[in-house]
Write an enzyme that holds these catalytic residues in place. Structure first.
Site, mmCIF file in Angstrom:
data_model
loop_
_atom_site.group_PDB
_atom_site.id
_atom_site.type_symbol
_atom_site.label_atom_id
_atom_site.label_comp_id
_atom_site.label_asym_id
_atom_site.label_seq_id
_atom_site.Cartn_x
_atom_site.Cartn_y
_atom_site.Cartn_z
ATOM 1 C CB SER A 48 13.114 16.910 -18.725
ATOM 2 O OG SER A 48 13.725 17.220 -19.954
ATOM 3 N N GLY A 244 15.967 15.833 -21.887
ATOM 4 C CA GLY A 244 15.305 14.546 -21.739
ATOM 5 C C GLY A 244 15.374 14.047 -20.311
ATOM 6 C CB CYS A 272 18.741 19.839 -20.294
ATOM 7 S SG CYS A 272 18.216 19.340 -18.625
ATOM 8 C CD GLN A 276 22.477 16.074 -17.532
ATOM 9 O OE1 GLN A 276 22.011 14.960 -17.735
ATOM 10 N NE2 GLN A 276 21.861 16.979 -16.792
ATOM 11 C CE1 TYR A 317 21.637 10.990 -12.138
ATOM 12 C CE2 TYR A 317 19.678 11.887 -13.189
ATOM 13 C CZ TYR A 317 20.290 10.904 -12.429
ATOM 14 O OH TYR A 317 19.551 9.853 -11.952
ATOM 15 C CG HIS A 355 15.416 23.931 -19.942
ATOM 16 N ND1 HIS A 355 15.039 23.079 -20.957
ATOM 17 C CD2 HIS A 355 15.868 23.145 -18.944
ATOM 18 C CE1 HIS A 355 15.251 21.820 -20.577
ATOM 19 N NE2 HIS A 355 15.753 21.839 -19.364
ATOM 20 C CD GLU A 357 13.656 25.415 -23.328
ATOM 21 O OE1 GLU A 357 13.204 24.726 -22.409
ATOM 22 O OE2 GLU A 357 14.885 25.619 -23.482
#
Length: 376
Positions: A48, A244, A272, A276, A317, A355, A357
């Protein structure tokens, strides 16, 4: 080691000199800051961050070294890192190499002996900037010309650079501290999902497998029709949309395929960038935050339980408030009240911006993976 000079030029005209470690040459990218206290290797190898220079607010970086087990992907995708003070000699039993060697191997720049507080405050006040760093060119006019001629981060489709091109089964689960290795995936639930790789982190795949799911990773240029056939036949039970890099609004083909899957009511979970893209595919375009959310200490409120979870964040974003017309907000960022989680009204689809994880809490948000498995 002997540190060489490096020159930095930002699009707002700021010109700086510092010391270099890692890759030598010239690189452009967008400068952002990250407030995490640890995990620099995981951050640098997170796809990312492709196309970005990361300013670490933690002043001492490098003390735990680096190792292959802590990689979130096969290589480093960030253009480089800024640190106030570099620790060249690691002190950790799991370390196999020092940070400068790690960056050299993965062709990412390291910049130290610079005022990272100044850079962080600049980004906070005026937003992320495009920049160029060079160990070869010291003339600000030449650096400005090179930066001007380079594409901006929002113009580059980075998922084509960081994602897989072939499907594969992910076979490892979570890290076992006793054996110092990753456990093997078991598929104890007897259910299979597809995970779309927009730049997926290895630990996301590990956590999905830890729930007992079988996970097949597929490229970003997937066919919605193929996925619907596999879902209707019972071969797969659902779909995961990964994190990403880059601006989600340029991923028009991917969003169009997701729209088809929404209409077919295929069960989906996203994190993430995937979060979006679900909003965009529902007709609610994302917008760019002033300076983004990057760090491992962001409080997020779960609106269902009223519990505050400490989360890891990495995004420039965000989804708009208008999406609330078609979805329930499940999580809210307590720093800026932006949307952190959604559950859609018209289909078995939910997503989070943070996130789970990354284990910042350390395990407060891991229930989200199990929730996905339970819904299938």
């Amino acid at each position: 080691m002997m540190l060489k000079p490096v020159w930095i030029y930002l699009e707002n005209g700021v010109f700086l000199e510092a010391k270099s470690f890692g890759f030598e040459g010239s690189k452009t990218g967008e400068i952002v800051f990250n407030t995490s206290m640890s995990g620099y290797q995981e951050i640098m190898s997170d796809p990312s961050y492709a196309g970005q220079f990361i300013v670490f607010t933690m002043p001492e970086i490098g003390i735990v070294g680096c190792n292959d087990d802590d990689m979130e992907s096969k290589t480093v995708h960030a253009s480089g890192m800024f640190v106030r003070s570099l620790n060249e000699m690691p002190s950790n039993f799991r370390s196999t190499e020092c940070l400068p060697t790690f960056l050299q191997k993965h062709e990412s720049m390291g910049i130290c002996d610079i005022d990272t507080r100044y850079l962080t405050k600049m980004i906070r006040d005026s937003g992320p900037k495009m920049m160029i760093a060079s160990t070869e060119i010291s003339d600000p006019a030449k650096l400005k010309a090179m930066l001007t001629a380079s594409p901006r981060i929002e113009d580059v489709n980075y998922i084509e650079k960081v994602g897989t091109t072939k499907s594969y089964l992910h076979v490892s689960s979570v890290w076992n501290a006793d054996t110092q290795s990753y456990e093997k995936a078991t598929n104890s639930l007897g259910k299979k999902i597809l995970a779309v790789d927009f730049g997926i982190k290895r630990n996301i795949l590990n956590e999905l497998c830890a729930t007992g799911l079988e996970v097949e990773v597929i490229p970003h240029d997937f066919s919605a029709d193929d996925i619907m056939k596999r879902y209707k036949s019972g071969e797969i039970s659902g779909l995961f949309l990964s994190n990403g890099p880059g601006d989600p609004l340029i991923l028009k083909k991917e969003a169009a395929q997701i729209t088809k899957l929404i209409e077919a009511k295929v069960p989906m979970f996203a994190i993430c960038l995937g979060h979006q893209l679900l909003s965009i595919a529902h007709g609610h375009p994302t917008y760019k935050l002033k300076f983004g959310q990057h760090g491992g200490n962001h409080p997020v409120k779960n609106t269902k339980t009223n519990v505050v979870e400490i989360t890891a964040q990495n995004h420039n974003y965000n989804v708009p408030e208008s999406v609330c017309s078609i979805a329930k907000v499940t999580h809210i960022n307590l720093f800026d009240n932006t949307i952190e989680g959604l559950e859609y009204n018209d289909a078995p689809i939910f997503s989070v911006q943070h996130h789970p994880e990354a284990s910042p809490g350390p395990h407060e948000s891991k229930y989200i993976f199990q929730e996905f498995a339970n819904r299938l």
